[in-house]
Design an enzyme around this catalytic site. Structure first.
Site, mmCIF file in Angstrom:
data_model
loop_
_atom_site.group_PDB
_atom_site.id
_atom_site.type_symbol
_atom_site.label_atom_id
_atom_site.label_comp_id
_atom_site.label_asym_id
_atom_site.label_seq_id
_atom_site.Cartn_x
_atom_site.Cartn_y
_atom_site.Cartn_z
ATOM 1 N N THR A 64 3.939 30.314 18.984
ATOM 2 C CA THR A 64 2.811 30.853 18.194
ATOM 3 C C THR A 64 1.939 31.694 19.142
ATOM 4 O O THR A 64 2.267 32.856 19.369
ATOM 5 C CB THR A 64 1.991 29.729 17.522
ATOM 6 O OG1 THR A 64 1.537 28.806 18.510
ATOM 7 C CG2 THR A 64 2.827 29.002 16.482
ATOM 8 N N LYS B 28 6.942 24.415 22.811
ATOM 9 C CA LYS B 28 5.962 25.464 22.531
ATOM 10 C C LYS B 28 4.584 24.823 22.585
ATOM 11 O O LYS B 28 4.422 23.626 22.303
ATOM 12 C CB LYS B 28 6.208 26.124 21.173
ATOM 13 C CG LYS B 28 6.032 25.265 19.946
ATOM 14 C CD LYS B 28 4.640 25.113 19.406
ATOM 15 C CE LYS B 28 3.910 26.408 19.267
ATOM 16 N NZ LYS B 28 2.503 26.127 18.794
ATOM 17 N N THR C 218 2.506 15.915 22.336
ATOM 18 C CA THR C 218 1.816 17.186 22.397
ATOM 19 C C THR C 218 2.687 18.338 21.921
ATOM 20 O O THR C 218 3.707 18.621 22.513
ATOM 21 C CB THR C 218 1.348 17.448 23.828
ATOM 22 O OG1 THR C 218 0.490 16.380 24.199
ATOM 23 C CG2 THR C 218 0.580 18.729 23.919
ATOM 24 N N GLU D 79 -4.136 28.780 26.612
ATOM 25 C CA GLU D 79 -4.788 30.005 26.151
ATOM 26 C C GLU D 79 -5.795 30.500 27.193
ATOM 27 O O GLU D 79 -6.741 29.791 27.526
ATOM 28 C CB GLU D 79 -5.455 29.772 24.788
ATOM 29 C CG GLU D 79 -4.410 29.652 23.678
ATOM 30 C CD GLU D 79 -4.990 29.267 22.332
ATOM 31 O OE1 GLU D 79 -4.311 29.520 21.325
ATOM 32 O OE2 GLU D 79 -6.094 28.717 22.287
ATOM 33 N N ASN E 94 -9.599 32.790 20.472
ATOM 34 C CA ASN E 94 -9.989 31.883 19.407
ATOM 35 C C ASN E 94 -11.223 32.309 18.627
ATOM 36 O O ASN E 94 -11.547 31.692 17.617
ATOM 37 C CB ASN E 94 -10.213 30.480 19.985
ATOM 38 C CG ASN E 94 -8.906 29.853 20.397
ATOM 39 O OD1 ASN E 94 -8.026 29.658 19.568
ATOM 40 N ND2 ASN E 94 -8.751 29.580 21.684
ATOM 41 N N SER F 79 -7.826 34.252 13.115
ATOM 42 C CA SER F 79 -6.517 33.589 13.177
ATOM 43 C C SER F 79 -5.885 33.580 11.795
ATOM 44 O O SER F 79 -6.491 33.950 10.823
ATOM 45 C CB SER F 79 -6.666 32.181 13.713
ATOM 46 O OG SER F 79 -7.514 31.449 12.875
#
Lengths: 408, 408
Positions: free
Chosen positions: B162, B188, B199, B280, B403, B408
């Site tokens: 993603t 991922k 996780t 991120e 973010n 998103s």
């Protein structure tokens, strides 16, 4: 730090007019502890008979001044009391040197004011782990003691600021049986703000007459609904201190009085919200209302999970009505929740109900709500009568800049 | 999302060569669930006799696919098994519609592969709260089933990405009594990464022969030292899934074998670190080593308090050796600590010991350590033998941009 930070867009229009609290006088001075060209030490001196209550960080690495204050709480009020606070250095994680610094300062204040050292409280806020240059403070104690004034509370509020972009004050006047008591307080705090303990530096004064044990119990109870319900960044200071001093100079006994308690709670709530409004990098003030939880404690856990979630806080910064992130935060909180009973609203816009997007929800309704400067997130768990409200701000580029781009 | 994100500076140089795992075949396809111009669905089909173990998020708002997988674990292995994963939509908080989507997909995969639906596992990752357009996936199941290949694991790794900026794979080859078994896995994950649960999405395959109960116990134990010891942002996904499939095709029984356990742990540790390396906005890979704690559990609590602290993470982003923030995080963690026994080092540079700055510490030594791309924070509590190591990344402007600045 480089250039001064711009004032928070969430700041009140101006510092409020604070009433004089009989029995307490203030002074501030520029000692150059770290900052140049501004005041960085405040002194408050209170008359004999003043009851002092306090709550402090529960951090296991708490600062030398906090440890000293905790040891002194509940002492004999007959002699009066003093509070000295410096900004620019927290005197935390400074070992035995830190304790010596506190002893030198409290002894010097005691000598200057004629108070016993056991009634001199201190606090330090700023960088952690650097020895406090206490000589610079000692050199200013005569000047401070010589310039005490009943009207200098605003100056004290300015002297204790660190990354704060505005000085924080609040007051209330309460009628008790035809007489009047006054409450006035100041606070500082902007980053390293998390609940579960007292938060940052807060000093509240009243001329009401309340015994120390009652004052302490009242302070702890209200703290749990105010300062312990705010968070800026989930990080908890090593110096957090909240002190409430009742001089009794009004002669009005406020012990157990509901009006007094309500006035005190208004002042504490206002000051705690001002800390959130000055959250590092904040552009949005966020209230999270949780209802329908299995217990009040569960409601607070859910509220804080939402208020501390970096993904919720960045969505708010981006004005993105990303309610899925609120669902995520509830799910991870550890408190009881049933996905299929959960409802979520942004302001008056219901976005999710019973485990799915609300049937009449449209993205543009949520987006309009997120453009506001003050945002309310309402969560109903559908499980019981537990409720809690917590407050936070958004997470923005400016928070990163304040804490990463500049060397602290 | 706007333009593709730049590849993380912490990414491995290239995707590793993964060995073929006998007994399992892979395919991926572009179903257009949300993303265009890339693959977004993967299918893995395993031969009869494959044992399937899994750990999943403990979120109370976990997704429909997670609930379905949990119900199916431990079922009869004789029929083989399949895993279908889509990216772009997490099918989480989608109510009964979400359960219907899972049923439609698992039934269609069962029909195409000849497996019972009770042996078809699924996962979905992406936005929370939007209905999954499962028809787009159903339309691709024939193509997926027709193109299964033993050599297509890398393609599967790409299809489940993603906000990941690189595909994640790892493998190990283990000798057992003169014979060889192989382990290969993909993962991922980039944001909404926090431990305490499995996780993100991780799929590991081996041709070793291990019974389901043993495989499950081994997976849970190693997960506690690997995936449950990483954090990017303290936020926990509603979809986290980690599955381990043992086809037994090598004919080699690895039950209770220490070499196999070590090989599996290497693969899981490598994949978990790759998730952190793709955190991120990450620019630094951070290992937090905690020793001397009162217990291993306490050590992990301290480690995660440090690794989740926004102020520690922004200091690392700013290359600021601000060890006072490490002290703060230890103090707030809730686990046992004694300020005056605490020692802290950045890499080999001792910055603090016994409650104060280390006598030979110089700021430029700490600053040089913080300029490295891989940073180790060592904390010794001085209390006992408890220890733990956790991994995280820094908190940068890019995290906010990913973010908040993009919708998103």
């Amino acid at each position: 730090m480089g250039a001064p930070l711009p004032v928070s867009p969430l700041a009140p229009a101006s510092f409020p007019d604070l009433p004089v609290i009989q029995g307490v006088r203030f002074a501030s001075a520029a000692a150059g502890v770290k900052y140049q060209g501004r005041t960085d030490v405040m002194l408050a001196v209170m008359d004999p008979g003043t009851a002092v209550a306090g709550v402090f960080t529960q951090s296991t690495t708490r600062s030398a001044p906090v440890l000293d204050c905790q040891a002194k709480l509940g002492g004999n009020a007959d002699a009066g009391a003093a509070i000295l606070v410096n900004s620019g250095n927290s005197n935390a994680f400074t070992g035995h040197y830190g304790q010596s610094s506190v002893a030198e300062i409290t002894t010097a204040v005691a000598d200057a004011t004629g108070l016993p050292a056991g009634r001199v409280f201190t606090a330090s806020t700023g960088v952690i782990g650097e020895p406090l240059p206490h000589d610079r403070i000692l050199a200013k104690i005569g000047e401070l003691n010589g310039s005490l004034s009943e009207n200098a509370l605003q100056g004290a509020a300015k002297a204790i600021m660190t990354t704060d972009t505005f000085a924080k004050g609040s007051s209330a006047t309460v009628g008790i049986g035809g007489q009047t008591v006054k409450i006035a307080g100041i606070a500082k705090g902007s980053g390293m703000i998390a609940p579960d303990m007292a938060t940052m530096l807060v000093y509240i004064f009243t001329d009401a007459k309340v015994g120390q044990a009652d004052l302490q119990a009242q302070l702890e109870e209200i703290c749990n609904r105010t300062f312990n319900c705010i968070t800026v960044d989930s990080d908890t200071s090593t110096s957090d201190s909240l002190m409430l001093c009742a001089t009794g100079a009004s002669g009005v006994d406020a012990t157990g009085n509901a009006e007094f308690a309500a006035g005190l709670e208004r002042v504490m709530l206002d000051l705690s919200h001002q800390v959130v409004r000055d959250g590092e990098g904040a552009t949005k003030f966020v209230e999270v209302q949780v209802t329908g939880a299995a217990s009040d404690a569960d409601a607070k856990v859910h509220g804080l999970a939402i208020a501390n979630s970096p993904l919720v806080k960045t969505a708010i910064a981006g004005e993105d009505p990303n309610w899925g992130r609120v669902v995520m935060a509830i799910g991870k909180s550890g408190a009881a929740a049933d996905r299929d009973l959960l409802s979520i609203a942004f302001g008056d816009v219901r976005v999710a109900e019973k485990g799915w997007v609300a049937p009449d929800y449209k993205e543009d309704l949520g987006a309009a709500e997120m453009k506001k400067q003050e945002i309310t997130i309402k969560v109903d768990l559908g499980l019981g009568a537990g409720k809690a409200t917590v407050w936070t701000c958004d997470l923005t580029h400016q928070y990163i800049s304040i804490n990463a781009d500049y060397r602290s």
